[in-house]
Design a protein around this motif. Structure first.
Motif, mmCIF file in Angstrom:
data_model
loop_
_atom_site.group_PDB
_atom_site.id
_atom_site.type_symbol
_atom_site.label_atom_id
_atom_site.label_comp_id
_atom_site.label_asym_id
_atom_site.label_seq_id
_atom_site.Cartn_x
_atom_site.Cartn_y
_atom_site.Cartn_z
ATOM 1 N N ASN A 352 47.534 -16.135 46.634
ATOM 2 C CA ASN A 352 48.568 -16.115 45.590
ATOM 3 C C ASN A 352 48.702 -17.488 44.952
ATOM 4 O O ASN A 352 48.838 -17.613 43.724
ATOM 5 N N LYS A 408 48.327 -6.603 42.837
ATOM 6 C CA LYS A 408 49.411 -6.611 41.852
ATOM 7 C C LYS A 408 49.644 -8.009 41.300
ATOM 8 O O LYS A 408 49.795 -8.199 40.085
ATOM 9 N N ASN A 409 49.677 -9.002 42.182
ATOM 10 C CA ASN A 409 49.916 -10.365 41.730
ATOM 11 C C ASN A 409 48.799 -10.854 40.810
ATOM 12 O O ASN A 409 49.056 -11.516 39.798
ATOM 13 N N TYR A 410 47.558 -10.503 41.154
ATOM 14 C CA TYR A 410 46.443 -10.905 40.299
ATOM 15 C C TYR A 410 46.585 -10.292 38.914
ATOM 16 O O TYR A 410 46.388 -10.961 37.889
ATOM 17 N N ASP A 412 49.333 -9.323 37.430
ATOM 18 C CA ASP A 412 50.477 -9.928 36.735
ATOM 19 C C ASP A 412 50.097 -11.277 36.141
ATOM 20 O O ASP A 412 50.337 -11.544 34.957
ATOM 21 N N TYR A 413 49.536 -12.182 36.958
ATOM 22 C CA TYR A 413 49.198 -13.521 36.466
ATOM 23 C C TYR A 413 48.131 -13.464 35.383
ATOM 24 O O TYR A 413 48.252 -14.107 34.333
#
Length: 879
Positions: A352, A408-410, A412-413
């Protein structure tokens, strides 16, 4: 029946070396009674062949003839119909079924019995006898006539045995020794009987003499029996001794079995301990790497990867039944779980941070790419992240929840990062398309992200205004409110084509590189498979991931392919609306741009579908292609509408209609754009619609024209259309090219005839009267005797048209035609030459009438054909 049998044997079977054994009188069931005989026969030669022969009387009835024969081996079933009641019907099943009715039940039974005996004796394959009494198959038929037919003959068959050569020789020697052997058979038989009695007596005496040897033999047998009894006693004692040895050996065997069982258990126990130690023992180095390994350096990542793989192998070892009940195994498993949880949290946290850091580093490089029409290259960051690919695969198989969270984080960023890059990229593309480099200063770069502050709507407004200024003077077919093909600079279109191609060329590798990275980094299948069924309504934030992987098992290939498409859709969600905005801007600048966009977009869609028809890039470009195709269809529809709205001036001649000239320009441009294009079919359909509209509206304008004759409008415009289609050689418009040529030719001829009219009017009226008299029945050579059409009247009319007057009339006609025709099509000489030919045709017609109706009169026209040619030539040169 006996007489018939002897007759058949003599006339039919004896010549064929056959013997008749049984006969039955039958007729076919269900038909008129035409009696015939079924005969069972055998051949007299070996090997014996058994047949069933059908015999019937000749038509004259004086002799029997053989009709058909079946081999008994071909008989499959004999059906007697009823085994209890008397029934004369029976069936024989050869290749087909033959149904018969016997003259009596006794004959039928005798025949079937004979067939059964022949089958038992001569055939290996046994025939099935159905509905036949078992008694009939075991015994011969009772005595009587049938007995003599079947049973007696069968006994002959059974008892007869042919003599061999030696027996025949002995009989001949014996008969030669007796004089009365042939002349007196009874005396010879009595002699043989006496000799047989003498031999029997000698045999009895010989048996009685051997009684002493028989007694000796019996004594020997008794002694042998005693020896056998003694041997049996010894065998019994031996058996008792072996029984005690057997018991001792059983005890030894049982003892050995227990020792072997103990050894086997010890070996198995040692094997189980070695298995647990070898497969559930994690090295201290691996434990340290999982707990403290550096996830930022290449060496640390490699150590952590090896340790994670070793841990996964220890956790996934297939324990044998009962292992999970051991306390040491349970403790080791718990230790492995704790290590896995700790390392998974550490790995997820580190990745992350890497995503956040890479997004920040990438944003700092946007400014240098924003001023140029290029997109930043993410390859260095993909390369750095791919070092963690094996760890992501490990995380996916061990802790899917954290794997899903990283996914999900990938998204989003990266979606926010790509959105900034792509929007800035499209802003630069729009500025370059409008060509307003001076005004673009107010859309300058501000901030570290390089954000173009000017809005898309202001760009569109600016482009529309600038293009409107350039095209405000045009009201042509292609104007559509803000553009004109005649005023539009070709360089602008080329520039737009290059910019649009560059936009697609930049987006395509960007999407493919990101998709390839997602597949490798997140370990998702990218091989061609059946298209997924997930729609846009599915949760793009990872709903499919959690919904389909709650159990922690591997997803099927199609679901993983859906995950790739979903992630790409979330990351690049701004591409499709930005492309649609760019397409709308290009369409406002110049509707001809839809041709360039259709060709380029079709090519990129075709390329993407060849790689993967269900990929995000293929789907997105396909959706945008639909918009481009709609704009193209709208452009064609607006052109047709502009044709219908064209108005012509009532005071000036029409000439070549604007939409005819502009169709030529459209077709020339379209042919250059669509050369070797994949969507050639769309252009062919557009051609068909446009040319139909051109044809209809040319005729409409021609009908409404007041200054210029209708034939001139049709002739000039269709000549121009024919020339355009001949030059461009558009294959789908071959029929329209022929139609245009036909219309041009027809209206040229119509205009020539209408404009030329009757240049020698009085002479025309005179000869019309002559032709009317001839039509009424007056002979041509008698017309000159008519008072109104005599030679003097003809001379008067001819004198009114000297050569000077004819030339003057032709000069006025030339001026009239010159006023009607336009200069750009340059058809004046063509029309004038056609009028010259038509005038000469009329002249020849008049000369022919004079020659036929006024023969020998010497009357001729005051000018010749050569004079007409000279007049027309001088008039054309003078103007």
């Amino acid at each position: 029946m006996t007489a018939i049998k002897h007759a058949l044997q003599r006339d039919i079977f004896t010549p064929n070396d056959e013997r008749l054994l049984s006969i039955v009188n039958v007729c076919k069931a269900g038909k008129k009674k035409k009696n015939c005989f079924l005969c069972a026969t055998v051949t007299t030669e070996r090997p014996v062949q058994v047949k069933v022969v059908k015999v019937k009387k000749s038509d004259k009835g004086d002799f029997y003839k053989r009709q058909i024969a079946w081999a008994l081996r071909d008989l499959a079933v004999v059906d007697a119909k009823d085994a209890v009641k008397e029934n004369p019907e029976f069936d024989l099943h050869f290749e087909k079924i033959y149904k018969w009715v016997a003259s009596s039940t006794a004959e039928k039974n005798a025949f079937i019995s004979c067939i059964w005996k022949l089958n038992q004796r001569y055939l290996r394959k046994k025939i099935d006898f159905v509905n036949v009494s078992s008694q009939l198959l075991e015994e011969s038929v009772p005595s009587g006539e049938n007995q003599s037919v079947t049973g007696g003959d069968e006994e002959v068959v059974d008892e007869y045995q042919e003599l061999n050569a030696r027996e025949e020789q002995d009989i001949e020697i014996m008969m030669e020794g007796c004089e009365c052997a042939i002349s007196n058979a009874e005396a010879f038989a009595e002699k043989l009987s006496r000799e047989l009695q003498v031999l029997d007596g000698a045999n009895i005496q010989s048996i009685m003499a051997s009684e002493k040897q028989v007694n000796i033999l019996m004594k020997l047998l008794d002694e042998a029996l005693k020896e056998v009894d003694q041997i049996e006693l010894k065998l019994s004692s031996y058996e008792e001794m072996l029984q005690s040895v057997k018991e001792q050996m059983n005890q030894i065997s049982e003892s050995n079995h227990l020792i072997h069982l103990s050894n086997t258990n010890n070996v198995k126990l040692l094997s189980e301990i070695e298995f647990l130690v070898n497969h559930m023992d994690l090295a201290k180095g691996h434990i340290k790497a999982l707990q403290e390994g550096d996830l930022a350096s290449s060496r640390g990542i490699e150590a952590c990867t090896n340790a994670a793989d070793a841990l996964l192998q220890c956790m996934n070892v297939a324990l044998r039944p009962g292992h999970d009940m051991l306390l040491a195994v349970q403790q080791q498993q718990q230790r492995f779980s704790d290590l896995r949880e700790h390392f998974a949290r550490r790995l997820a946290s580190h990745l992350n941070n890497v995503f956040v850091q890479q997004g920040h580093d990438q944003s700092s490089t946007l400014a240098q790419h924003s001023v140029e029409l290029t997109l930043p290259n993410h390859h260095p960051f993909h390369r750095d992240l791919l070092r963690y690919a094996k760890l992501m695969e490990w995380l996916k198989s061990t802790d899917y929840g954290k794997y899903e969270g990283l996914t999900k984080n990938y998204m989003d960023y990266l979606s926010r990062l790509y959105e900034r890059e792509i929007k800035d990229f499209f802003e630069v593309a729009k500025i370059k398309m409008t060509g307003t480099t001076k005004e673009s200063k107010k859309f300058g770069l501000h901030g570290s992200s390089g954000k173009l502050t000017g809005s898309t709507s202001s760009l569109n407004k600016l482009s529309v205004q600038s293009s409107g200024n350039r095209r405000s003077q045009s009201s042509s077919l292609l104007d559509m409110g803000n553009m004109s093909a005649s005023d539009l600079d070709v360089a602008d279109r080329t520039k737009f084509d290059k910019i649009f191609e560059q936009v697609l060329s930049e987006l395509e590798p960007l999407c493919l590189a990101e998709q390839d990275f997602i597949s490798k980094f997140f370990k998702l299948q990218q091989h061609p498979s059946m298209p997924g069924t997930v729609t846009e309504a599915d949760d793009l934030d990872g709903g499919l991931l959690s919904r389909q992987h709650n159990s922690g098992t591997a997803l099927p290939v199609s679901s993983e392919k859906d995950m790739i498409r979903q992630m790409m859709t979330k990351i690049f969600r701004c591409i499709e609306p930005e492309l649609n905005n760019l397409i709308a801007l290009g369409d406002k600048i110049d509707s001809f741009n839809s041709l360039y966009m259709l060709v380029k977009m079709s090519h990129h869609v075709w390329t993407a579908q060849n790689v993967d028809p269900a990929s995000f890039l293929s789907t997105t470009l396909g959706n945008v292609l639909v918009t481009v195709k709609r704009n193209f269809d709208k452009c064609i529809s607006n052109q047709i509408r502009q044709m219908e709205e064209v108005k012509i001036s009532k005071k000036s001649k029409v000439g070549i209609l604007p939409f005819v000239a502009e169709f030529e320009e459209f077709a020339g441009l379209a042919e250059s754009i669509f050369k070797n294009a994949e969507r050639r079919g769309d252009l062919d359909k557009a051609y068909t619609k446009l040319i139909r509209g051109v044809f209809v509206n040319v005729e409409k304008v021609a009908n409404e024209s007041q200054k210029t004759p209708r034939d001139v409008v049709m002739m000039e415009n269709f000549h121009h259309i024919f020339a355009t289609l001949s030059r461009l050689k558009i294959s789908c418009l071959e029929a329209e090219k022929k139609e245009a040529k036909q219309k041009y030719t027809d209206h040229l001829q119509s205009y020539v005839i209408y404009s030329l009219g009757q240049p020698l009017e009085k002479l025309n009226h005179f000869f019309e009267g002559v032709e009317a008299r001839v039509a009424q029945g007056i002979r041509e050579e008698e017309v000159s005797y008519q008072l109104a059409f005599n030679k003097q009247e003809l001379r008067k009319v001819i004198k009114e048209y000297p050569g000077k007057e004819v030339k003057k009339g032709l000069d006025n006609l030339y001026k009239k035609v010159d006023k009607h025709l336009c200069e750009e099509e340059n058809l004046l000489q063509v029309v004038w030459h056609s009028m010259q030919d038509e005038f000469i045709r009329q002249y020849k017609h008049f000369e022919g009438l004079i020659a036929r109706c006024y023969p020998g009169s010497g009357v001729t026209m005051e000018f010749t054909i050569q004079d007409i040619l000279d007049y027309c030539s001088s008039i054309a040169q003078s103007h």
